[in-house]
Structures are given as C-alpha cells and as structure tokens.
Write an enzyme that holds these catalytic residues in place. Structure first.
Site, short mmCIF file in Angstrom:
data_model
loop_
_atom_site.label_atom_id
_atom_site.label_comp_id
_atom_site.label_asym_id
_atom_site.label_seq_id
_atom_site.Cartn_x
_atom_site.Cartn_y
_atom_site.Cartn_z
N LYS A 24 -2.11 8.39 -0.68
CA LYS A 24 -0.72 7.97 -0.86
C LYS A 24 0.03 8.17 0.44
O LYS A 24 -0.12 9.20 1.10
CB LYS A 24 -0.07 8.79 -1.98
CG LYS A 24 1.22 8.22 -2.52
CD LYS A 24 1.66 9.01 -3.75
CE LYS A 24 2.89 8.38 -4.38
NZ LYS A 24 3.31 9.13 -5.59
N VAL A 30 -3.31 4.17 -2.65
CA VAL A 30 -4.68 3.68 -2.62
C VAL A 30 -5.43 4.21 -3.84
O VAL A 30 -5.38 5.42 -4.12
CB VAL A 30 -5.41 4.10 -1.33
CG1 VAL A 30 -6.80 3.49 -1.28
CG2 VAL A 30 -4.60 3.69 -0.10
N LYS A 44 -5.28 -0.99 -2.32
CA LYS A 44 -3.97 -0.50 -1.88
C LYS A 44 -2.87 -1.41 -2.37
O LYS A 44 -2.90 -2.62 -2.15
CB LYS A 44 -3.92 -0.41 -0.34
CG LYS A 44 -2.61 0.17 0.18
CD LYS A 44 -2.52 0.11 1.69
CE LYS A 44 -3.39 1.12 2.38
NZ LYS A 44 -3.09 1.22 3.83
N ASP A 142 -0.55 3.82 14.83
CA ASP A 142 -0.55 4.96 13.91
C ASP A 142 -1.92 5.64 13.88
O ASP A 142 -2.44 5.98 12.81
CB ASP A 142 -0.14 4.53 12.51
CG ASP A 142 0.40 5.69 11.67
OD1 ASP A 142 0.78 6.73 12.27
OD2 ASP A 142 0.45 5.57 10.43
#
Length: 353
Positions: A24, A30, A44, A142
């Site tokens: 999460k 997910v 997802k 990310d």
C-alpha cells in the site's frame, strides 16, 4: 497488451479483500491475485486518497511507461490492464513473492551476505541503466529500497513507475519535483533540474543502505540522513566504518569490492552532479567486481607438472638441461619466459578440450 476482465480480477482477489492486500502506498494498493488458470499476479488499483481526488494519473503513467520500455528481468513486468467500475485504470504485473529490499534489510532477521548485496546492487543498476538509455530516456524519480522487489529466487527487480517521466517530453518534464524523503536529490527543486542524475543520487542512497544496513532516513539516529552520516566518514578515509556491523567484514577480493562500492556510493550522492557517474559507468564497475577469478583444482597442478616434466621443464619454471642441444641455458631468464609460455599453452589446450 492484455486487457483483463474486471470480474476476473475481482474473483482473483476475493473482491479486493484486505486479506489479499500485499502493498500500500500513496499511489495505489497492491493485491495478490490468483487467476482462473492458477497463475499468481499482482494487481494494483487506485488508492482511496486518489479516488477522492479523482486522480488516476499515477497508474495511467505507470502503465504507459512500462509498456514503452524494453522488457527486462531487472524491471517489473507489466502483464496487462483493466478498469474499475468508475473507469479508473488497474494494472496487472508479475507477482513477486519475496517482499522488498526494505523489509529484507530492516525487518527480516536474516542477514544478507556481502556477495548477495553486490548482486542486488548490480541488478538494480542494470535496470536503471536500461531506463536511462531508452529513447527517450526515462527517469524513475522514486528509486528506494521499498520499490525493489524479489522474485521466487530472490532476484531483485525495480518496480513502481508511478512517478517516472520521459526526458524530452515537455509536458512530463514540467512536472513538479517528486520522490521520497531521504532518497530524493536535494538539488532537484524545480522541473528544470530534472535529469538522469537525480536517479543516480537515489541509487547511491540505496547503495549506502545496502552496504550499511541503515535506513535512508532514521530520526532515531544523528544525523538522521544516511548521506549526511556516511559522506563525512568516507571523506575522512574511514570508508569501511560505513559497512553493516551485523555481519563480519569480508576479506581479500570481496573486501576490496565492498570498499570500491562505498566510494561509488559517495560519488553517486555527491552534491556536485558532475561528479556523479552515469548508470552505465556504475554497471561497468559492478560487473568488474563480480567477475569470479578462475579457481583451478589441485589436480590441475599435477597435470601441468606432468606436461612440463615431459617437455623437460622443472617445477620452478626453468628448463632442465636436456644434454642433447646447446640452446637451453640452464637457469636463464629466457627459459623462465619459455616456462610461462608453456603454461599458457597448456591452459589453452585444456580450455579448448
């Protein structure tokens, strides 16, 4: 790209039951799905927060990026898409049963061997290099230990492309800076600062995390930032103090490899972008560290000695006086060179066979 029926995905997750929730984040939740054919997948769907904001851009972006990059085992594989009852995108990817690097480093009681840490570092570097060498280049934005997943044989895979952008795309390049505190490049403050070097910085943080076992940002420690803690140590020539104290430091070639990795990590997180290597350079360095030297069995030496004896060579590499010709100068440096040449010939013979 395969289009999944929503009802099939609901059935595979018990209608997206909390018992099937495996991950999460701010972008989505997910779920573990078991399809009718028995295949396991990760599904997802939009997070509740984004549902309220009616923002489906993150999953749309992830699907677009993953479908545009060349498939590679180092990157999570997109299997297909679907849409929920409100038309929001759902993405289906390969299922990774062994969790995240974050959990393996900071939650699991199992200590990662040094060799495995080097292997993980190389796998992720290869994945990021693939993104950066795409046309146009893709910046992940990310990279962090929580976005590095493990398959059934614990091979590392880079996931979560919700924030990824393509360089050269004016709309995407103008997106506001984004990332995760502790991993995001401090110099990435405006859209104009977007470049592949921000991924290099984040990768460097993950590398420090791998080497030290310390969290990227830990408020229980001083300084809380892994970069602010590690860089001064490395600059003062105390690189090995960065290494994880929970496992014994390696010796020999592995110790040299770890020391080299610490200095690579320092370059990656340098405040000066010009100092940071490209992901291609990083891959080349890591590949050179993971090449295993040829370990010859003891029996091989006996083979060499016998062949050398038959050709009138002594164990010290000098040619023995055969007593029949005058070209052998006993104990000469020339004969030592000939001895080395013969060893190379024997190696070539055995390799070819």
């Amino acid at each position: 790209m395969h289009i999944y029926d929503l009802q099939e995905l609901k059935a595979s997750t018990n209608n997206f039951s909390s018992s099937r929730l495996i991950g999460k984040g701010s972008h989505g939740s997910v779920y573990k799905g078991i399809l009718k054919n028995g295949n396991l997948v990760a599904i997802k769907k939009q997070s509740l927060g984004l549902q309220k904001l009616q923002d489906n851009t993150k999953l749309e972006n992830e699907a677009n990026i993953l479908s545009s990059v060349h498939p590679n085992p180092c990157l999570i594989k997109l299997l297909g898409i679907s849409h929920d009852d409100y038309g929001n995108k759902i993405i289906v990817t390969q299922y990774m049963p062994n969790g995240t690097l974050h959990d393996l480093l900071h939650v699991s009681a199992t200590d990662l061997p040094w060799r495995k840490r080097v292997e993980i570092a190389l796998r992720i570097a290869e994945g990021v290099r693939l993104l950066h060498e795409s046309n146009p280049p893709v910046v992940h934005r990310d990279i962090k230990s929580a976005n590095i997943l493990f398959d059934k044989i614990y091979s590392a895979t880079l996931a979560d492309f919700g924030l990824a952008v393509r360089l050269g795309n004016e709309v995407e390049a103008n997106k506001l800076p984004a990332g995760t505190i502790g991993y995001i490049d401090p110099s990435y403050t405006t859209p104009g600062k977007l470049s592949t070097k921000i991924d290099v910085f984040s990768y460097g943080v993950v590398l420090l995390e791998l080497l030290s076992g310390r969290r990227a940002m830990d408020v229980r420690k001083s300084p809380p930032s892994i970069v602010e803690w590690a860089l001064p140590l490395i600059e003062r020539g105390r690189a090995m103090e960065v290494c994880d104290e929970r496992i014994r430091l390696p010796r020999g070639s592995m110790a040299r490899a770890i020391r080299r990795l610490v200095h690579v990590a320092a370059r990656c997180v340098s405040p000066k972008e010009s100092v940071r290597p490209t992901m291609g350079e990083i891959v080349a360095i890591l590949e050179s560290l993971t090449v295993e030297p040829i370990q010859l069995p003891i029996s091989f030496r006996n083979v060499v000695f016998k062949m050398m004896g038959r050709r009138r060579f002594g164990f010290n590499g000098r040619v023995k006086d055969c007593g029949t010709c005058g070209e052998h100068d006993k104990g000469s440096g020339n004969n030592i060179s000939k001895g080395r040449l013969l060893v190379r010939e024997i190696l070539a013979d055995i390799t070819l066979k």
